[in-house]
Enzyme design. Structure first.
Site, PDB file in Angstrom:
ATOM      1  N   SER A 234     -32.640  70.568   3.560  1.00  0.00           N
ATOM      2  CA  SER A 234     -33.290  71.555   4.424  1.00  0.00           C
ATOM      3  C   SER A 234     -33.840  72.700   3.587  1.00  0.00           C
ATOM      4  O   SER A 234     -33.290  73.034   2.523  1.00  0.00           O
ATOM      5  CB  SER A 234     -32.241  72.093   5.399  1.00  0.00           C
TER       6      SER A 234
ATOM      7  N   TYR B 173     -23.350  75.835   6.974  1.00  0.00           N
ATOM      8  CA  TYR B 173     -24.281  74.707   7.117  1.00  0.00           C
ATOM      9  C   TYR B 173     -25.142  74.594   5.853  1.00  0.00           C
ATOM     10  O   TYR B 173     -25.232  73.528   5.231  1.00  0.00           O
ATOM     11  CB  TYR B 173     -25.169  74.892   8.354  1.00  0.00           C
TER      12      TYR B 173
ATOM     13  N   LYS C 180     -25.345  71.671   2.612  1.00  0.00           N
ATOM     14  CA  LYS C 180     -26.537  70.977   2.084  1.00  0.00           C
ATOM     15  C   LYS C 180     -26.633  71.164   0.570  1.00  0.00           C
ATOM     16  O   LYS C 180     -26.970  70.240  -0.174  1.00  0.00           O
ATOM     17  CB  LYS C 180     -27.806  71.504   2.756  1.00  0.00           C
TER      18      LYS C 180
HETATM   19  P1  NAD Z   1     -29.292  65.348  15.233  1.00  0.00           P
HETATM   20  O1  NAD Z   1     -28.033  66.061  15.544  1.00  0.00           O
HETATM   21  O2  NAD Z   1     -30.250  65.075  16.309  1.00  0.00           O
HETATM   22  O3  NAD Z   1     -28.942  63.953  14.523  1.00  0.00           O
HETATM   23  C1  NAD Z   1     -27.770  63.753  13.759  1.00  0.00           C
HETATM   24  C2  NAD Z   1     -27.129  62.469  14.242  1.00  0.00           C
HETATM   25  O4  NAD Z   1     -25.944  62.213  13.473  1.00  0.00           O
HETATM   26  C3  NAD Z   1     -26.669  62.549  15.708  1.00  0.00           C
HETATM   27  O5  NAD Z   1     -27.160  61.407  16.396  1.00  0.00           O
HETATM   28  C4  NAD Z   1     -25.146  62.536  15.634  1.00  0.00           C
HETATM   29  O6  NAD Z   1     -24.562  61.894  16.746  1.00  0.00           O
HETATM   30  C5  NAD Z   1     -24.921  61.784  14.331  1.00  0.00           C
HETATM   31  N1  NAD Z   1     -23.658  62.095  13.652  1.00  0.00           N
HETATM   32  C6  NAD Z   1     -23.156  63.321  13.361  1.00  0.00           C
HETATM   33  N2  NAD Z   1     -21.994  63.188  12.690  1.00  0.00           N
HETATM   34  C7  NAD Z   1     -21.766  61.857  12.549  1.00  0.00           C
HETATM   35  C8  NAD Z   1     -20.730  61.096  11.963  1.00  0.00           C
HETATM   36  N3  NAD Z   1     -19.667  61.679  11.364  1.00  0.00           N
HETATM   37  N4  NAD Z   1     -20.808  59.744  12.004  1.00  0.00           N
HETATM   38  C9  NAD Z   1     -21.845  59.133  12.612  1.00  0.00           C
HETATM   39  N5  NAD Z   1     -22.871  59.797  13.195  1.00  0.00           N
HETATM   40  C10 NAD Z   1     -22.817  61.150  13.162  1.00  0.00           C
HETATM   41  O7  NAD Z   1     -29.997  66.146  14.035  1.00  0.00           O
HETATM   42  P2  NAD Z   1     -31.452  65.989  13.432  1.00  0.00           P
HETATM   43  O8  NAD Z   1     -32.250  67.175  13.848  1.00  0.00           O
HETATM   44  O9  NAD Z   1     -31.982  64.625  13.672  1.00  0.00           O
HETATM   45  O10 NAD Z   1     -31.119  66.186  11.901  1.00  0.00           O
HETATM   46  C11 NAD Z   1     -30.861  65.097  11.046  1.00  0.00           C
HETATM   47  C12 NAD Z   1     -30.490  65.615   9.677  1.00  0.00           C
HETATM   48  O11 NAD Z   1     -31.541  66.443   9.195  1.00  0.00           O
HETATM   49  C13 NAD Z   1     -29.232  66.484   9.642  1.00  0.00           C
HETATM   50  O12 NAD Z   1     -28.519  66.183   8.465  1.00  0.00           O
HETATM   51  C14 NAD Z   1     -29.770  67.896   9.600  1.00  0.00           C
HETATM   52  O13 NAD Z   1     -28.893  68.774   8.947  1.00  0.00           O
HETATM   53  C15 NAD Z   1     -31.045  67.707   8.796  1.00  0.00           C
HETATM   54  N6  NAD Z   1     -32.042  68.743   9.077  1.00  0.00           N
HETATM   55  C16 NAD Z   1     -32.463  68.953  10.357  1.00  0.00           C
HETATM   56  C17 NAD Z   1     -33.377  69.951  10.629  1.00  0.00           C
HETATM   57  C18 NAD Z   1     -33.827  70.224  12.051  1.00  0.00           C
HETATM   58  O14 NAD Z   1     -34.361  71.290  12.319  1.00  0.00           O
HETATM   59  N7  NAD Z   1     -33.680  69.307  12.985  1.00  0.00           N
HETATM   60  C19 NAD Z   1     -33.883  70.751   9.589  1.00  0.00           C
HETATM   61  C20 NAD Z   1     -33.456  70.496   8.283  1.00  0.00           C
HETATM   62  C21 NAD Z   1     -32.528  69.482   8.034  1.00  0.00           C
HETATM   63  C1  UD1 Z   2     -33.126  77.667  11.563  1.00  0.00           C
HETATM   64  C2  UD1 Z   2     -31.880  77.806  10.718  1.00  0.00           C
HETATM   65  C3  UD1 Z   2     -32.073  77.028   9.424  1.00  0.00           C
HETATM   66  C4  UD1 Z   2     -32.412  75.571   9.735  1.00  0.00           C
HETATM   67  C5  UD1 Z   2     -33.653  75.511  10.625  1.00  0.00           C
HETATM   68  C6  UD1 Z   2     -33.917  74.097  11.045  1.00  0.00           C
HETATM   69  C7  UD1 Z   2     -30.959  80.004  11.334  1.00  0.00           C
HETATM   70  C8  UD1 Z   2     -30.690  81.399  10.866  1.00  0.00           C
HETATM   71  N1  UD1 Z   2     -31.634  79.215  10.453  1.00  0.00           N
HETATM   72  O1  UD1 Z   2     -34.201  78.196  10.835  1.00  0.00           O
HETATM   73  O2  UD1 Z   2     -30.903  77.069   8.649  1.00  0.00           O
HETATM   74  O3  UD1 Z   2     -32.666  74.857   8.536  1.00  0.00           O
HETATM   75  O4  UD1 Z   2     -33.409  76.295  11.809  1.00  0.00           O
HETATM   76  O5  UD1 Z   2     -35.124  73.987  11.721  1.00  0.00           O
HETATM   77  O6  UD1 Z   2     -30.558  79.598  12.411  1.00  0.00           O
HETATM   78  N2  UD1 Z   2     -36.885  82.670  17.177  1.00  0.00           N
HETATM   79  C9  UD1 Z   2     -37.080  83.537  18.230  1.00  0.00           C
HETATM   80  N3  UD1 Z   2     -36.416  83.295  19.406  1.00  0.00           N
HETATM   81  C10 UD1 Z   2     -35.572  82.234  19.576  1.00  0.00           C
HETATM   82  C11 UD1 Z   2     -35.384  81.331  18.476  1.00  0.00           C
HETATM   83  C12 UD1 Z   2     -36.042  81.607  17.298  1.00  0.00           C
HETATM   84  O7  UD1 Z   2     -37.828  84.504  18.120  1.00  0.00           O
HETATM   85  O8  UD1 Z   2     -34.990  82.072  20.651  1.00  0.00           O
HETATM   86  C13 UD1 Z   2     -37.631  82.907  15.917  1.00  0.00           C
HETATM   87  C14 UD1 Z   2     -36.757  83.122  14.704  1.00  0.00           C
HETATM   88  O9  UD1 Z   2     -36.427  84.468  14.551  1.00  0.00           O
HETATM   89  C15 UD1 Z   2     -37.672  82.588  13.585  1.00  0.00           C
HETATM   90  C16 UD1 Z   2     -38.482  81.481  14.276  1.00  0.00           C
HETATM   91  O10 UD1 Z   2     -38.397  81.747  15.665  1.00  0.00           O
HETATM   92  O11 UD1 Z   2     -38.565  83.584  13.167  1.00  0.00           O
HETATM   93  C17 UD1 Z   2     -37.945  80.081  14.011  1.00  0.00           C
HETATM   94  O12 UD1 Z   2     -36.562  80.037  14.334  1.00  0.00           O
HETATM   95  P1  UD1 Z   2     -35.722  78.679  14.327  1.00  0.00           P
HETATM   96  O13 UD1 Z   2     -36.449  77.640  15.100  1.00  0.00           O
HETATM   97  O14 UD1 Z   2     -34.322  79.009  14.720  1.00  0.00           O
HETATM   98  O15 UD1 Z   2     -35.775  78.198  12.803  1.00  0.00           O
HETATM   99  P2  UD1 Z   2     -35.376  78.988  11.452  1.00  0.00           P
HETATM  100  O16 UD1 Z   2     -34.915  80.354  11.718  1.00  0.00           O
HETATM  101  O17 UD1 Z   2     -36.507  78.820  10.500  1.00  0.00           O
END
Ligand code: NAD
Ligand code: UD1
Length: 343
Positions: A130, A154, A158
């Site tokens: 991330s 979190y 990572k």
């Molecule tokens: P998500 O929660 O939708 O998907 C994660 C999946 O993993 C879920 O289906 C959950 O049931 C499964 N899971 C969790 N723990 C498990 C375990 N111990 N064994 C088996 N299954 C398990 O999340 P996502 O948004 O799809 O994110 C996927 C990955 O990407 C995560 O590692 C997250 O940290 C990373 N990531 C997500 C974002 C984001 O904004 N969505 C941003 C940066 C990184």
């Molecule tokens: C958040 C996480 C980051 C993670 C990322 C995944 C925090 C502090 N950081 O980042 O670790 O990797 O999500 O996508 O949670 N905002 C509003 N109102 C809301 C929600 C968000 O104004 O109700 C604003 C926030 O201040 C920010 C922007 O929207 O400026 C995006 O927020 P968000 O979607 O939570 O993502 P990140 O903060 O970038």
């Protein structure tokens, strides 16, 4: 060619499963449904016309993971499984260290054991990292060589996993590892059948905005309008989940084609403010998104966007979808599934 997707029923995993099928791979979904729903598998079948293999269980169960690696013999693994809520990680740090770091250790040990039994296939992994590993970046756009830091458990998890993967590759050059640092994934599959389905009150901007537009929440709180950005609200690199899914296919193809291990940003290289997202969403949905200015959210940075040039050079990948498309697809998913997968 089979690809194991840990966390494959989740938001990013499910979209990647579709992209892998379209690219000719055979995804195997491993999930314990801690943050997803089995109905995702039915939706995936409707989209692709194919039944996907499901292994229901916990990635922390190393012997079970070894067993399924032996049975399926995937040529690669994408490790999505983990917990991802920043606020929860501050309240429950051990949950995050256990599931995220422990889950990665368990998977890697299982892969190592099975590789030792049959060294003909190099252990090949794509890992979901991330942009959170950049902490509060000194400048934008962010390149992969920026210093890393963490501000919550979190993000810390990572960072530790990235370091573990580097140590593993240094110790055993047979490993092929692609670390993908996602910026802000949003949007949904254009079918409207799969999308982001957060439990409880969404923490992230886009799912909150979609719930306001559909009438489930009264208004959006905009966290701060006094940042040093063009309109004062936070700026982020929103990337369509379909582009992200394509990035995983490109990463796997690069590694399976004999490429070296790599770490790349997956972003668009463009920043959009909170108010840009609100306005784009209003346009896409035809619904108003009322908002109020609220205090800054602790831990937020003013602006964060990627330099995606390395991913383009190494993987031949670049993001294609616009913010308008991200909003249109998020709206199609939300309006067609107001309660997500829970019907
Ligand atoms: P998500 O929660 O939708 O998907 C994660 C999946 O993993 C879920 O289906 C959950 O049931 C499964 N899971 C969790 N723990 C498990 C375990 N111990 N064994 C088996 N299954 C398990 O999340 P996502 O948004 O799809 O994110 C996927 C990955 O990407 C995560 O590692 C997250 O940290 C990373 N990531 C997500 C974002 C984001 O904004 N969505 C941003 C940066 C990184
Ligand atoms: C958040 C996480 C980051 C993670 C990322 C995944 C925090 C502090 N950081 O980042 O670790 O990797 O999500 O996508 O949670 N905002 C509003 N109102 C809301 C929600 C968000 O104004 O109700 C604003 C926030 O201040 C920010 C922007 O929207 O400026 C995006 O927020 P968000 O979607 O939570 O993502 P990140 O903060 O970038």
């Amino acid at each position: 060619m089979k690809i194991l997707l840990t966390g494959g029923a989740g938001y990013i995993g499910s979209h990647t499963a579709v992209a892998l099928i379209e690219a000719g791979f055979e995804p195997v979904v491993l999930d314990n449904f801690a943050n997803s729903h089995p109905v995702v598998l039915e939706r995936l079948q409707r989209i692709t016309g194919q039944t996907m293999a499901l292994e229901r269980g916990d990635v922390l169960d190393t012997h079970w993971v070894e067993d399924l690696l032996r049975r399926h013999r995937p040529v690669g693994v994408v490790h999505f499984a983990g917990d991802k809520a920043v606020g929860e990680s501050v309240a429950l740090p051990l949950k995050y260290f256990h599931n995220n770091i422990g889950g990665a250790v368990s998977l890697l040990r299982a892969m190592q054991t099975v590789h030792a039994e049959d060294p003909s296939t190099p252990p090949t992994l794509v890992f979901s990292s991330s942009a959170t590993v950049y902490g509060d970046p000194a400048s934008v756009p962010i390149t992969e060589d920026f210093p890393r830091s963490h501000t919550n458990p979190y993000g810390h998890s990572k960072l530790v996993i990235e370091d573990m993967l580097s140590a593993l590759c240094a110790a055993n050059p047979a490993w092929r590892v692609g670390t993908l640092r996602y910026f802000n994934p949003v949007g949904a599959h254009p079918s409207g059948l799969i999308g982001e389905d957060p439990a409880g009150i969404p923490n992230n901007l886009m799912p909150y905005v979609t719930q306001v537009a559909v009438g489930q929440r009264e208004h959006l709180n905009v966290y701060g309008n006094d940042y040093p950005t063009p309109d004062g609200t936070g700026v982020r690199d929103y990337i369509h989940v379909q582009d992200l899914a394509a990035g995983h296919v490109a990463a796997l193809k690069t590694l399976l084609g004999g490429g070296e291990s790599f770490t790349v940003n997956l972003g668009t290289g463009k920043g959009h403010s909170v108010l840009d997202v609100v306005h784009a969403f209003e346009k896409a949905s035809g619904r108003p998104v009322p908002y109020q200015i609220a205090p800054r959210r602790p831990g937020d940075v003013a602006q964060c966007w990627a330099d995606p040039a390395l991913a383009q050079r190494l993987l031949g990948w670049q993001a294609r979808h616009t913010l308008d498309e991200m909003c249109a697809d998020a709206w199609r998913w939300q309006s067609g599934n107001p309660n997500g997968y829970r019907g």
